[in-house]
Design a protein around this motif. Structure first.
Motif, PDB file in Angstrom:
ATOM      1  N   CYS A 135       0.843  -1.196   0.000  1.00  0.00           N
ATOM      2  CA  CYS A 135       0.000   0.000   0.000  1.00  0.00           C
ATOM      3  C   CYS A 135       0.883   1.252   0.000  1.00  0.00           C
ATOM      4  O   CYS A 135       1.119   1.888   1.037  1.00  0.00           O
ATOM      5  CB  CYS A 135      -0.927   0.000   1.207  1.00  0.00           C
ATOM      6  SG  CYS A 135      -2.153   1.323   1.140  1.00  0.00           S
ATOM      7  N   ARG A 136       1.366   1.571  -1.185  1.00  0.00           N
ATOM      8  CA  ARG A 136       2.201   2.759  -1.381  1.00  0.00           C
ATOM      9  C   ARG A 136       2.098   3.140  -2.846  1.00  0.00           C
ATOM     10  O   ARG A 136       1.760   2.313  -3.697  1.00  0.00           O
ATOM     11  CB  ARG A 136       3.664   2.458  -1.028  1.00  0.00           C
ATOM     12  CG  ARG A 136       4.290   1.331  -1.844  1.00  0.00           C
ATOM     13  CD  ARG A 136       5.700   1.006  -1.405  1.00  0.00           C
ATOM     14  NE  ARG A 136       6.247  -0.129  -2.142  1.00  0.00           N
ATOM     15  CZ  ARG A 136       6.954  -0.025  -3.274  1.00  0.00           C
ATOM     16  NH1 ARG A 136       7.185   1.172  -3.803  1.00  0.00           N
ATOM     17  NH2 ARG A 136       7.427  -1.109  -3.868  1.00  0.00           N
ATOM     18  N   ASP A 137       2.351   4.391  -3.144  1.00  0.00           N
ATOM     19  CA  ASP A 137       2.411   4.800  -4.540  1.00  0.00           C
ATOM     20  C   ASP A 137       3.587   4.087  -5.194  1.00  0.00           C
ATOM     21  O   ASP A 137       4.710   4.113  -4.685  1.00  0.00           O
ATOM     22  CB  ASP A 137       2.560   6.311  -4.646  1.00  0.00           C
ATOM     23  CG  ASP A 137       1.249   7.037  -4.368  1.00  0.00           C
ATOM     24  OD1 ASP A 137       0.191   6.387  -4.444  1.00  0.00           O
ATOM     25  OD2 ASP A 137       1.284   8.243  -4.059  1.00  0.00           O
ATOM     26  N   ALA A 159      -1.265   2.544  -7.558  1.00  0.00           N
ATOM     27  CA  ALA A 159      -1.586   3.695  -6.711  1.00  0.00           C
ATOM     28  C   ALA A 159      -2.147   3.223  -5.372  1.00  0.00           C
ATOM     29  O   ALA A 159      -3.340   3.301  -5.108  1.00  0.00           O
ATOM     30  CB  ALA A 159      -2.579   4.609  -7.425  1.00  0.00           C
ATOM     31  N   SER A 160      -1.266   2.718  -4.519  1.00  0.00           N
ATOM     32  CA  SER A 160      -1.602   2.300  -3.152  1.00  0.00           C
ATOM     33  C   SER A 160      -2.673   1.208  -3.110  1.00  0.00           C
ATOM     34  O   SER A 160      -3.793   1.427  -2.647  1.00  0.00           O
ATOM     35  CB  SER A 160      -2.041   3.499  -2.300  1.00  0.00           C
ATOM     36  OG  SER A 160      -1.007   4.439  -2.198  1.00  0.00           O
ATOM     37  N   MET A 177      -6.216   3.035  -3.530  1.00  0.00           N
ATOM     38  CA  MET A 177      -6.674   4.149  -2.703  1.00  0.00           C
ATOM     39  C   MET A 177      -6.399   5.500  -3.350  1.00  0.00           C
ATOM     40  O   MET A 177      -7.275   6.371  -3.411  1.00  0.00           O
ATOM     41  CB  MET A 177      -6.025   4.065  -1.327  1.00  0.00           C
ATOM     42  CG  MET A 177      -6.474   2.877  -0.509  1.00  0.00           C
ATOM     43  SD  MET A 177      -5.681   2.822   1.116  1.00  0.00           S
ATOM     44  CE  MET A 177      -6.322   4.306   1.879  1.00  0.00           C
ATOM     45  N   THR A 178      -5.168   5.697  -3.822  1.00  0.00           N
ATOM     46  CA  THR A 178      -4.808   7.003  -4.374  1.00  0.00           C
ATOM     47  C   THR A 178      -5.591   7.303  -5.642  1.00  0.00           C
ATOM     48  O   THR A 178      -5.945   8.461  -5.912  1.00  0.00           O
ATOM     49  CB  THR A 178      -3.296   7.058  -4.645  1.00  0.00           C
ATOM     50  OG1 THR A 178      -2.590   6.717  -3.454  1.00  0.00           O
ATOM     51  CG2 THR A 178      -2.869   8.447  -5.080  1.00  0.00           C
ATOM     52  N   ALA A 179      -5.898   6.279  -6.434  1.00  0.00           N
ATOM     53  CA  ALA A 179      -6.666   6.469  -7.666  1.00  0.00           C
ATOM     54  C   ALA A 179      -8.162   6.534  -7.404  1.00  0.00           C
ATOM     55  O   ALA A 179      -8.929   6.931  -8.293  1.00  0.00           O
ATOM     56  CB  ALA A 179      -6.365   5.338  -8.645  1.00  0.00           C
ATOM     57  N   ASN A 180      -8.601   6.114  -6.185  1.00  0.00           N
ATOM     58  CA  ASN A 180     -10.022   6.100  -5.834  1.00  0.00           C
ATOM     59  C   ASN A 180     -10.803   5.158  -6.750  1.00  0.00           C
ATOM     60  O   ASN A 180     -11.909   5.462  -7.188  1.00  0.00           O
ATOM     61  CB  ASN A 180     -10.612   7.512  -5.887  1.00  0.00           C
ATOM     62  CG  ASN A 180     -11.914   7.634  -5.094  1.00  0.00           C
ATOM     63  OD1 ASN A 180     -12.177   6.842  -4.189  1.00  0.00           O
ATOM     64  ND2 ASN A 180     -12.722   8.615  -5.450  1.00  0.00           N
ATOM     65  N   VAL A 201     -12.631   6.726  -1.494  1.00  0.00           N
ATOM     66  CA  VAL A 201     -11.309   6.187  -1.173  1.00  0.00           C
ATOM     67  C   VAL A 201     -11.457   4.765  -0.620  1.00  0.00           C
ATOM     68  O   VAL A 201     -11.457   4.534   0.597  1.00  0.00           O
ATOM     69  CB  VAL A 201     -10.509   7.072  -0.208  1.00  0.00           C
ATOM     70  CG1 VAL A 201      -9.091   6.528  -0.036  1.00  0.00           C
ATOM     71  CG2 VAL A 201     -10.458   8.502  -0.725  1.00  0.00           C
ATOM     72  N   ASP A 203     -10.571   1.115   0.595  1.00  0.00           N
ATOM     73  CA  ASP A 203      -9.375   0.512   1.166  1.00  0.00           C
ATOM     74  C   ASP A 203      -9.521  -0.981   1.428  1.00  0.00           C
ATOM     75  O   ASP A 203      -8.560  -1.612   1.888  1.00  0.00           O
ATOM     76  CB  ASP A 203      -8.941   1.245   2.441  1.00  0.00           C
ATOM     77  CG  ASP A 203     -10.045   1.392   3.469  1.00  0.00           C
ATOM     78  OD1 ASP A 203     -11.188   1.014   3.184  1.00  0.00           O
ATOM     79  OD2 ASP A 203      -9.768   1.887   4.575  1.00  0.00           O
TER      80      ASP A 203
END
Length: 533
Positions: A135-137, A159-160, A177-180, A201, A203
């Motif tokens: 879970c990271r970019d 993207a996470s 998450m980052t891209a939703n 968001v 998760d």
């Protein structure tokens, strides 16, 4: 008879006591868990709960309400974020801060499968195959051999990605998450496909018995049911932001929150609380000019009502939140100076959703205090320095201290610092650091009120009072639920960028206008009040 330890699943202080002339009361209720992150229904039908900041995995029995500790703080598994089970009952856990995946067999033996997976988070097992995401970019989605061999990368530069699940169609579904968005891929290879976007968001994802995707939304607090064929969405429940994961027990659906709350989602968008939420640590405390008590709890910032309820003032996904809060000082109407685990000093206005970063790039900031002229003094544990910020100028007041944490000012306005690693409190003068109190075990929060210095000694689990005029010293409370349980040495929490830097305990202390002392009891997740009788 059930023990209180089993019912609470956290450190329970045994009979805290106060000296004559003092009384101790709880302001907020203790927490059952150290927050609640990954959820998974185990082979025994219990709900297993991963707790990152507590380095703990617990199991909740829905029939009895008993919460048992499966993997305890100080044990082999550090900062577990998600869990899954193999067919033989082996529990697999991602250790997000250490970049590890561990396996705990039914006999309780733990081994590390891999230790080179930064921000390892989402995990699932399907037909004997183990899948993990970072879970990271730029994170990777991969299959891990159960013997700990080299991972097979399904996708990278994501993207996470977070908590994932294989659907009835045999495809692996995962949120970004980052891209939703939510995506899927054939675990045997192929091109990924977008399933849904424009969410709150996401998760975590799981599947219900009808083949629909169910997903928690950390920013919006929604639990959504999504048709994987069409992407159509339906709202199952509107909960508070901070949702982390979900699990099914039969057809019953449960969701976790960073606060430690576990909620059952009922038909018709109804819900019921199975485990109440509460404070995760808590860390520093401050009282505003109007007497309102505030608590920094890392991912949350709370006001405490007179009845002991926690009102969310800000949280990690609310506008303008500064980051993982650690030190806090009220400086005006609705305004606070804070330190974050990301190494920042900031001025935070939660009602406006605004943060001004005043100074950045420090190494493990803890306590902060503001003097009568507006200078900000703060402790940098990572370097052993105490610094002052006046305007845009940062000055090193002293260096070479052993784990400085709490900060306050004495009667003459000189900075006082709790030197936790040296077991003392020092006064900073032009000539260096002079000892004010020594022989302590692990002093953390310090506070000056009415000519007296108050020290939370997390090692001795005591509240100590020192008269700054006479140097008379007394212990006014003992057996406090601060620090780890006796005999437990917690493993370091290295942080999970970009959400937080290294995390650690900090039992703060402050006072109200009437002289009541407030203590952040990080051991059991409560706030205590100590008053003169």
């Amino acid at each position: 008879m059930l023990t209180s330890e089993r019912m609470n699943a956290r450190y329970v202080a045994q009979d805290p006591t106060t000296a004559a002339g003092w009384q101790l009361q709880r302001v907020t209720a203790p927490s059952r868990l150290f927050g609640a992150n990954g959820l998974r229904t185990g082979p025994d039908g219990r709900i297993y709960v991963a707790q990152v900041t507590g380095s703990q995995i617990s199991a909740l029995d829905l029939e009895t309400g008993v919460v048992d500790t499966v993997s305890a703080k100080g044990g082999d598994i550090v900062a577990p974020d998600d869990v899954a089970f193999g067919a033989d009952g082996t529990l697999y856990a991602t250790e997000v801060m250490d970049g590890r995946v561990s396996a705990r067999d039914p006999a309780g033996r733990t081994r590390v499968l891999r230790a080179d997976l930064p921000c390892a988070n989402g995990i699932t097992v399907h037909r004997g195959r183990l899948f993990v995401g970072e879970c990271r970019d730029g994170g990777r989605l991969m299959e891990l051999p159960l013997d700990g061999g080299e991972p097979r990368i399904l996708l990278d530069d994501l993207a996470s990605p977070n908590a994932m699940e294989v659907g009835p169609d045999g495809l692996l579904y995962f949120p970004l998450m980052t891209a939703n968005e939510i995506w899927r891929i054939d675990p045997d290879g192929g091109e990924p496909q977008r399933v849904a976007g424009d969410l709150g968001v996401p998760d975590a994802v799981k599947f219900d018995s009808h083949g629909y995707l169910v997903s928690t939304q950390v920013a919006s607090g929604q639990v959504l049911r999504i048709d994987p064929r069409t992407g159509d969405q339906a709202l199952l429940a509107q909960l508070s932001p901070g949702l982390d994961n979900l699990t099914f027990v039969g057809d019953r659906l449960f969701a976790s929150n960073f606060t430690g709350e576990i909620t059952e989602i009922l038909p018709g968008q109804h819900t019921q609380t199975v485990l109440p939420g509460g404070l995760n640590w808590p860390l520093d405390l401050t009282v505003a000019d109007d007497g309102q008590l505030y608590v920094a709890d890392g991912t949350y910032f709370y006001a405490v009502t007179p009845e002991g309820a926690l009102q969310t003032v800000g949280m990690l996904f609310s506008p303008g939140y500064p980051g993982f809060l650690r030190g806090v000082a009220a400086v005006g109407s609705g305004e606070f100076v804070v330190t974050t685990s990301g190494g920042q000093v900031a001025r935070y206005r939660p009602a406006a959703g605004e943060t001004d970063y005043l100074a950045t790039d420090f190494d493990q900031l803890y306590g902060v205090a503001v003097d009568r002229d507006g200078a900000i003094v703060f402790a940098e544990l990572g370097t052993g320095r105490v610094l002052s910020l006046r305007g845009d100028a940062v000055e090193t007041l002293t260096s070479g201290l052993r784990q400085p944490v709490g900060v306050a000012f004495d009667l003459d306005g000189a900075p006082l610092v709790a030197e936790s690693g040296a077991g003392r409190v020092v006064r900073l003068t032009g000539g260096g650091a002079e000892t004010v109190a020594e022989g302590l075990q692990r002093p953390q929060g310090i506070h000056v009120h009415d000519g007296r210095l108050y020290i939370v000694d997390a090692g001795a689990k005591e509240l100590v009072e020192i008269d700054l005029n006479t140097n008379d010293r007394s212990t006014i409370a003992r057996g406090l639920p601060v620090g780890p349980p006796p005999g437990v040495e917690p493993k370091p929490l290295k942080g999970m960028p970009p959400f937080s830097g290294p995390q650690g305990p900090f039992a703060g202390v402050t006072s109200g206008p009437d002289g009541t002392l407030y203590i952040s009891a990080d051991g059991d997740g409560s706030v205590l009040a100590v008053r003169r009788t």
